[in-house]
Scaffold this motif. Structure first.
Motif, PDB file in Angstrom:
ATOM      1  N   THR A  49      39.303  27.066  44.678  1.00 45.83           N
ATOM      2  CA  THR A  49      38.419  27.784  43.767  1.00 45.83           C
ATOM      3  C   THR A  49      39.160  28.138  42.486  1.00 45.83           C
ATOM      4  O   THR A  49      38.551  28.219  41.428  1.00 45.83           O
ATOM      5  CB  THR A  49      37.911  29.080  44.413  1.00 45.83           C
ATOM      6  N   SER A  50      40.484  28.322  42.591  1.00 44.57           N
ATOM      7  CA  SER A  50      41.195  28.681  41.366  1.00 44.57           C
ATOM      8  C   SER A  50      41.274  27.467  40.442  1.00 44.57           C
ATOM      9  O   SER A  50      41.262  27.606  39.225  1.00 44.57           O
ATOM     10  CB  SER A  50      42.569  29.284  41.667  1.00 44.57           C
ATOM     11  N   SER A  73      30.401  38.896  49.347  1.00 48.03           N
ATOM     12  CA  SER A  73      31.457  37.893  49.303  1.00 48.03           C
ATOM     13  C   SER A  73      31.939  37.666  47.877  1.00 48.03           C
ATOM     14  O   SER A  73      32.639  36.705  47.613  1.00 48.03           O
ATOM     15  CB  SER A  73      30.982  36.588  49.930  1.00 48.03           C
ATOM     16  N   MET A  74      31.548  38.527  46.963  1.00 45.07           N
ATOM     17  CA  MET A  74      31.938  38.351  45.561  1.00 45.07           C
ATOM     18  C   MET A  74      32.656  39.576  45.036  1.00 45.07           C
ATOM     19  O   MET A  74      33.397  39.502  44.073  1.00 45.07           O
ATOM     20  CB  MET A  74      30.653  38.135  44.755  1.00 45.07           C
ATOM     21  N   LEU A  75      32.449  40.717  45.674  1.00 43.90           N
ATOM     22  CA  LEU A  75      32.890  41.976  45.088  1.00 43.90           C
ATOM     23  C   LEU A  75      33.837  42.737  46.008  1.00 43.90           C
ATOM     24  O   LEU A  75      33.862  42.514  47.212  1.00 43.90           O
ATOM     25  CB  LEU A  75      31.659  42.847  44.795  1.00 43.90           C
ATOM     26  N   PHE A  76      34.597  43.648  45.394  1.00 40.71           N
ATOM     27  CA  PHE A  76      35.558  44.462  46.129  1.00 40.71           C
ATOM     28  C   PHE A  76      35.025  45.891  46.169  1.00 40.71           C
ATOM     29  O   PHE A  76      35.163  46.639  45.198  1.00 40.71           O
ATOM     30  CB  PHE A  76      36.916  44.408  45.437  1.00 40.71           C
ATOM     31  N   SER A  81      38.715  37.924  37.638  1.00 39.30           N
ATOM     32  CA  SER A  81      38.695  36.489  37.346  1.00 39.30           C
ATOM     33  C   SER A  81      39.219  36.156  35.950  1.00 39.30           C
ATOM     34  O   SER A  81      39.275  34.985  35.584  1.00 39.30           O
ATOM     35  CB  SER A  81      37.283  35.935  37.546  1.00 39.30           C
ATOM     36  N   LEU A  99      52.574  38.874  33.037  1.00 39.63           N
ATOM     37  CA  LEU A  99      53.279  39.498  34.151  1.00 39.63           C
ATOM     38  C   LEU A  99      52.663  40.859  34.478  1.00 39.63           C
ATOM     39  O   LEU A  99      52.277  41.122  35.614  1.00 39.63           O
ATOM     40  CB  LEU A  99      54.761  39.648  33.793  1.00 39.63           C
ATOM     41  N   VAL A 104      49.959  43.948  34.433  1.00 39.89           N
ATOM     42  CA  VAL A 104      48.531  44.211  34.264  1.00 39.89           C
ATOM     43  C   VAL A 104      48.356  45.217  33.130  1.00 39.89           C
ATOM     44  O   VAL A 104      49.242  46.033  32.865  1.00 39.89           O
ATOM     45  CB  VAL A 104      47.868  44.766  35.548  1.00 39.89           C
ATOM     46  N   TRP A 127      32.198  36.878  34.924  1.00 41.45           N
ATOM     47  CA  TRP A 127      32.310  35.550  34.308  1.00 41.45           C
ATOM     48  C   TRP A 127      31.949  35.556  32.829  1.00 41.45           C
ATOM     49  O   TRP A 127      31.898  34.506  32.201  1.00 41.45           O
ATOM     50  CB  TRP A 127      31.423  34.547  35.039  1.00 41.45           C
ATOM     51  N   ARG A 157      50.413  41.494  37.653  1.00 46.96           N
ATOM     52  CA  ARG A 157      49.212  40.728  37.982  1.00 46.96           C
ATOM     53  C   ARG A 157      49.279  40.263  39.438  1.00 46.96           C
ATOM     54  O   ARG A 157      48.304  40.344  40.171  1.00 46.96           O
ATOM     55  CB  ARG A 157      49.145  39.507  37.051  1.00 46.96           C
ATOM     56  N   ARG A 187      48.294  43.000  41.744  1.00 48.53           N
ATOM     57  CA  ARG A 187      46.848  43.188  41.777  1.00 48.53           C
ATOM     58  C   ARG A 187      46.208  42.158  42.700  1.00 48.53           C
ATOM     59  O   ARG A 187      45.321  42.474  43.489  1.00 48.53           O
ATOM     60  CB  ARG A 187      46.287  43.075  40.365  1.00 48.53           C
ATOM     61  N   TYR A 188      46.681  40.923  42.599  1.00 44.45           N
ATOM     62  CA  TYR A 188      46.127  39.871  43.457  1.00 44.45           C
ATOM     63  C   TYR A 188      46.349  40.210  44.934  1.00 44.45           C
ATOM     64  O   TYR A 188      45.488  39.971  45.768  1.00 44.45           O
ATOM     65  CB  TYR A 188      46.761  38.515  43.144  1.00 44.45           C
ATOM     66  N   TYR A 206      46.493  43.159  46.334  1.00 47.84           N
ATOM     67  CA  TYR A 206      45.494  44.147  46.745  1.00 47.84           C
ATOM     68  C   TYR A 206      44.108  43.524  46.872  1.00 47.84           C
ATOM     69  O   TYR A 206      43.350  43.843  47.781  1.00 47.84           O
ATOM     70  CB  TYR A 206      45.432  45.307  45.737  1.00 47.84           C
ATOM     71  N   MET A 207      43.759  42.634  45.937  1.00 52.33           N
ATOM     72  CA  MET A 207      42.420  42.060  45.956  1.00 52.33           C
ATOM     73  C   MET A 207      42.252  41.112  47.149  1.00 52.33           C
ATOM     74  O   MET A 207      41.216  41.098  47.804  1.00 52.33           O
ATOM     75  CB  MET A 207      42.136  41.316  44.644  1.00 52.33           C
ATOM     76  N   ASN A 251      39.323  42.027  50.006  1.00 57.01           N
ATOM     77  CA  ASN A 251      38.202  41.152  50.361  1.00 57.01           C
ATOM     78  C   ASN A 251      38.613  39.721  50.043  1.00 57.01           C
ATOM     79  O   ASN A 251      38.519  39.263  48.906  1.00 57.01           O
ATOM     80  CB  ASN A 251      36.945  41.538  49.582  1.00 57.01           C
ATOM     81  N   GLU A 273      37.427  36.831  50.838  1.00 58.79           N
ATOM     82  CA  GLU A 273      36.382  35.907  50.398  1.00 58.79           C
ATOM     83  C   GLU A 273      36.030  36.133  48.929  1.00 58.79           C
ATOM     84  O   GLU A 273      35.866  35.181  48.162  1.00 58.79           O
ATOM     85  CB  GLU A 273      35.141  36.096  51.279  1.00 58.79           C
ATOM     86  N   ALA A 274      35.952  37.424  48.556  1.00 51.95           N
ATOM     87  CA  ALA A 274      35.626  37.731  47.166  1.00 51.95           C
ATOM     88  C   ALA A 274      36.737  37.249  46.238  1.00 51.95           C
ATOM     89  O   ALA A 274      36.467  36.772  45.138  1.00 51.95           O
ATOM     90  CB  ALA A 274      35.389  39.225  46.996  1.00 51.95           C
ATOM     91  N   ALA A 275      37.992  37.379  46.691  1.00 53.32           N
ATOM     92  CA  ALA A 275      39.098  36.884  45.879  1.00 53.32           C
ATOM     93  C   ALA A 275      38.964  35.379  45.687  1.00 53.32           C
ATOM     94  O   ALA A 275      39.116  34.848  44.588  1.00 53.32           O
ATOM     95  CB  ALA A 275      40.436  37.236  46.540  1.00 53.32           C
ATOM     96  N   GLU A 276      38.633  34.704  46.775  1.00 49.67           N
ATOM     97  CA  GLU A 276      38.424  33.255  46.721  1.00 49.67           C
ATOM     98  C   GLU A 276      37.307  32.914  45.727  1.00 49.67           C
ATOM     99  O   GLU A 276      37.461  32.053  44.868  1.00 49.67           O
ATOM    100  CB  GLU A 276      38.053  32.768  48.126  1.00 49.67           C
ATOM    101  N   SER A 329      36.363  34.625  43.296  1.00 49.00           N
ATOM    102  CA  SER A 329      36.702  35.006  41.932  1.00 49.00           C
ATOM    103  C   SER A 329      37.701  34.023  41.334  1.00 49.00           C
ATOM    104  O   SER A 329      38.168  34.225  40.224  1.00 49.00           O
ATOM    105  CB  SER A 329      37.292  36.419  41.900  1.00 49.00           C
ATOM    106  N   VAL A 339      40.725  33.296  42.606  1.00 49.13           N
ATOM    107  CA  VAL A 339      42.125  33.634  42.858  1.00 49.13           C
ATOM    108  C   VAL A 339      42.675  32.614  43.854  1.00 49.13           C
ATOM    109  O   VAL A 339      41.981  32.239  44.808  1.00 49.13           O
ATOM    110  CB  VAL A 339      42.247  35.055  43.454  1.00 49.13           C
ATOM    111  N   GLY A 382      44.560  45.767  51.659  1.00 49.47           N
ATOM    112  CA  GLY A 382      43.956  46.262  50.431  1.00 49.47           C
ATOM    113  C   GLY A 382      44.179  47.720  50.095  1.00 49.47           C
ATOM    114  O   GLY A 382      43.887  48.137  48.977  1.00 49.47           O
ATOM    115  N   GLN A 383      44.662  48.520  51.044  1.00 44.63           N
ATOM    116  CA  GLN A 383      44.847  49.947  50.789  1.00 44.63           C
ATOM    117  C   GLN A 383      46.260  50.358  51.201  1.00 44.63           C
ATOM    118  O   GLN A 383      46.710  49.994  52.268  1.00 44.63           O
ATOM    119  CB  GLN A 383      43.861  50.785  51.616  1.00 44.63           C
TER     120      GLN A 383
END
Lengths: 498, 337
Positions: A331-332, A348-351, A363, A371, A373, A416, B204, B207-208, B210-211, B215, B217-220, B222, B224, B281-282
């Motif tokens: 996906t990346s 399946s899209m959100l945290f 994204s 490096l 954030v 997006w 960065r 962050r990845y 944690y994400m 979740n 699947e959500a990272a996938e 998005s 990542v 994640g936490q």
């Protein structure tokens, strides 16, 4: 058993969920020895009615009689004991167990020691399968069989538990034409033995081919029941979507002009692509055009969408982006190539545990930071989208899980929109939204189209595709079966094609 | 700013915030209670000397726990940390000149080369784990169980039941030397913890992590590269273990089989007792520091109050169980808040 009484009789059935009426005043009869088709759009009420019959919903108004005797199921189990069995679209077989064990699941014969009587089980499973004309070795694990055969075995299981009424939900959606024929043969034998079948399907040809009578549902009401030789596909479609002014507020009953752009450059092309759930799909997504892909549940368009984002691998065919071959290993890779995707399920899209701004920035993180954030930049970008999309409450710090569904969907889209993709794939973008939220999605998608993005809208709801698309592909059993480009299209033509 | 600040809190206000913070508050409260208890029970506990003792005692665990925090934040597990530490510790000794009395067919190299080779060794072991988990698709629980055995095998092959004593001079200094009153190994542990914290909180990549843990699947979806992140955390874990192993060998004064056996449980306990979620994640290095101190105070304090040493083992188990219960409850409360 009263002589002459129908096998199943429902009178004045009404059911509402939290103030929303799902069924109102439905009278439905099922005769012994008939195959009865149920048709209607998503949300028309047919599944609710079947769940009442199968004892899944136990609180409702109205009365139910089986063979003339009033019954009131207390649970799905008491419905089963009353002789009602249901086969869901998602099969509930245990793949690792043998065919015989699946057929006898829950009713395994035991010997005097209380142990499973294996020879007896094999014998009974073999006899039942032979009686139904299912030609399969009861010893093989069911997971090794094709889906069509698994479905036949599941029907055998329902019958083995003593069901007189079998409810089939979308039984043909995943089957190939020869498998459908085998299934129909089985259903006819079951009918001829005096048992009854309720056949729920979006495939009108299938319904017409196998059913003795057909009942149409619309907006929670039973519209009409008619014997099959007397009716055809257009009769059904008229009753499914309704005619006249009562549906006007939903629109899409008349002809809709398609604003196709045949001359626009092709951005994403897909050549004879095959993968899990679809095969030999060819399509071209053009810049500044919204391509809608419609199909009923299980037709493969949602699987195709996932593959276009590199979530699943293609087993055949080719993809190209701007004329250059494209291999999506992840996906990346898809994201970096400029493809964006919003899946049908928000979860399946959100945290949910993270604040809104981190959901928006995930994204584009590699674009705004190398490096380190930069939370200040992320918050500023997120704030812009929150305001532009009218996300409520307008705080980028709020934990995403506390937002309402419609607002979460907007956040999913917002991720997006900072660096515009070349291709945006939206899967069921308006599912479960109210009218206002749907209109906003239409507005956002139009705005993106004006900026030259190739948008793909993939859905099982005809309205979604009709309200958004400039060109429409219809998928059926994993393949593209029709294209509507230029000119006009209407909902009944779309339904007829699927 | 005040409006957006208050919007961070869920509707339930203070209580909801407390519920959400349970995983951070509970370990810290545990630490305070333990310190208070042992201070009352033993006059020798709350002394500067003893604080230094505790710091020294948890240093090796701390370095291992940093890598493990990355792995657990991704909702994976690494059971090979102690075994990899042991193997890398033995590697560095294997490449160092040993006394005549040590009967090992070793390959003496200059100090920097020995250190470099040992570090590469830890990198290679981590890479094998990462390959198994991300490319082949073996669950990390099983893959790192295999790596645990492989690490033990490497230890056995290299020393063949013998004990080596010498390590390169820089390792000797960092493992058992002091800078003024402060042991070098404590300095290294603090630096590794600080580095881990900076990476997790401000980069960065962090962050990845944690994400992906929050979740996957959500990272996938998005875009990542989830597999790359998982591979990276497993390699980070192996390298941290490798560093801990080298310093540990110098700290203990010998390199032999099975000398890190307690460190697997200690490192996992430190991360989980600190409140990092087993579901990913936490949490973070801050939690791990508190967890390390809870374990350090507990182990050290139990020595001061002259408790039955067999009971000590049971108490450690009970504390870990309690932490797991709180961990799971905190997850549930946060989901509700």
């Amino acid at each position: 058993m009263q002589r002459g009484a129908p096998l199943l009789e429902l009178r004045g059935i009404s059911k509402s969920f939290g103030g929303v009426t799902a069924l109102s005043g439905v009278d439905f009869t099922l005769e012994a020895g008939e195959i009865h088709g149920l048709v209607g759009e998503n949300g028309a009420g047919k599944s609710t009615l079947m769940k009442i019959i199968a004892g899944v919903h136990t609180s409702f108004e109205g009365e139910m009689r089986i063979a003339g005797e009033a019954v009131r199921h207390r649970s799905a189990r008491s419905a089963r004991d009353a002789g009602i069995g249901m086969v869901h679209q998602e099969l509930s077989v245990v793949p690792e167990l043998s065919v015989a064990e699946n057929v006898m699941l829950g009713v395994q014969p035991v010997n005097r020691l209380g142990l499973v009587d294996w020879p007896g089980m094999m014998r009974r499973a073999r006899a039942l399968l032979a009686e139904l004309g299912i030609n399969v070795d009861p010893r093989v694990p069911i997971g090794s069989l094709p889906l069509g055969m698994q479905q036949l075995v599941e029907i055998a299981r329902v019958l083995s538990s003593g069901a007189r009424i079998v409810i089939l939900d979308e039984p043909t959606s995943a089957l190939s034409p020869p498998e459908v024929e085998v299934l129909f043969g089985l259903l006819r034998r079951v009918r001829d033995s005096g048992r009854s079948i309720v056949f729920i399907s979006h495939f009108l040809e299938d319904v017409l081919a196998i059913c003795d009578r057909i009942t149409c549902f619309r907006n929670g009401r039973l519209i009409e029941t008619a014997p099959v030789p007397a009716i055809d596909k257009s009769w059904i479609i008229t009753r499914m979507i309704g005619a006249g002014h009562e549906e006007l507020e939903q629109g899409y009953t008349g002809e809709i002009r398609l604003d196709s752009k045949p001359g626009a450059p092709v951005v994403l092309a897909c050549e004879a692509a095959s993968g899990p759930g679809f095969r030999e799909v060819s399509l071209e997504a053009r810049a500044g055009e919204v391509l809608g892909i419609y199909g009923s549940m299980g037709a493969g368009q949602l699987d195709l969408a996932r593959a276009l984002f590199g979530r699943t691998a293609l087993s055949g065919g080719r993809l190209s982006l701007d004329g250059r071959p494209l291999a999506l290993r992840s996906t990346s890779a898809a994201r970096k190539a400029g493809i964006a995707f919003v899946p049908e399920s928000r979860r399946s899209m959100l945290f949910a545990q993270e604040p809104v701004y981190r959901n928006v920035s995930i994204s584009i993180l590699d674009r705004i930071s190398r490096l380190w954030v930069k939370p200040a930049v992320e918050r500023e970008i997120a704030q812009r989208h929150v305001e532009a999309l009218g996300i409520r409450p307008p705080s980028v710090h709020r934990r995403l899980g506390t937002l309402s569904g419609g607002n979460q969907q907007k956040v999913a889209l917002a991720k997006w929109l900072t660096h515009l993709p070349r291709v945006l794939v939206l899967s069921e973008p308006t599912r479960g939204m109210d009218v206002g939220a749907k209109e906003e999605v239409v507005r956002i998608v139009r705005a993106l189209r004006e900026q030259g993005i190739a948008v793909l809208v993939v859905s099982t709801e005809p309205e979604t595709v009709l309200s958004l698309a400039d060109r429409i592909l219809v998928m059926k059993r994993g393949q593209v079966c029709e294209e509507f480009a230029g000119g006009t299209v209407s909902k009944d033509r779309l339904l007829a094609a699927a | 700013m005040s409006t957006s600040d208050s919007a961070v809190l869920p509707r339930s206000g203070g209580m909801g915030w407390l519920k959400g913070q349970l995983r951070n508050i509970a370990p810290f409260a545990t630490l305070l209670v333990l310190v208070a208890l042992f201070s009352i029970a033993s006059p020798s506990f709350a002394t500067l000397d003893n604080v230094a003792n505790i710091a020294r005692q948890v240093s090796v665990t701390a370095i291992i726990a940093v890598g493990l925090t990355f792995v657990i934040l991704c909702a994976e597990i690494d059971l090979s940390v102690a075994s990899v530490a042991n193997a890398v510790g033995i590697m560095v000794a294997f490449f160092t000149l040993q006394d005549e009395s040590v009967n090992i067919a070793n390959i003496p190299l200059p100090g920097f080369a020995a250190i470099l080779l040992a570090l590469l060794g830890s990198l290679a072991l981590g890479a094998v784990t990462a390959f198994g988990v991300t490319v082949i698709g073996i669950p990390s629980f099983i893959m790192t169980l295999a790596m645990l055995q492989i690490g033990a095998g490497i230890c056995a092959m290299l020393v063949r039941g013998q004990i080596a004593y010498n390590v390169p001079a820089p390792i000797e200094m960092l493992g058992s030397g002091s800078i003024g009153p402060v042991p070098w190994i404590v300095v290294v542990a603090v630096l590794v913890l600080a580095l881990g914290h900076v990476v997790l909180s401000y980069t960065r990549f962090g962050r990845y992590v944690y994400m992906v843990g929050g979740n996957r699947e959500a990272a996938e979806y998005s875009g990542v590269n989830v597999k790359l992140v998982l591979a990276a955390v497993l390699i980070i874990s192996a390298v941290c273990s490798g560093i801990a192993g080298m310093l540990g060998v110098a700290h203990f004064g010998s390199a032999q089989q099975d000398e890190f056996d307690n460190y697997l449980l200690d490192a996992i306990s430190a991360v989980v007792v600190g409140g990092t979620s087993l579901f990913g994640g936490q949490g973070g290095i801050g939690n791990t520091v508190v967890g390390l101190l809870v374990l350090g105070v507990l182990n050290n304090g139990l020595d001061h109050v002259r408790i039955d040493s067999f009971l000590k083992i049971l108490i450690r188990g009970l504390i870990l169980l309690l932490a797991l219960v709180i961990n799971v409850y905190a997850q549930r409360l946060r989901a509700q808040a």
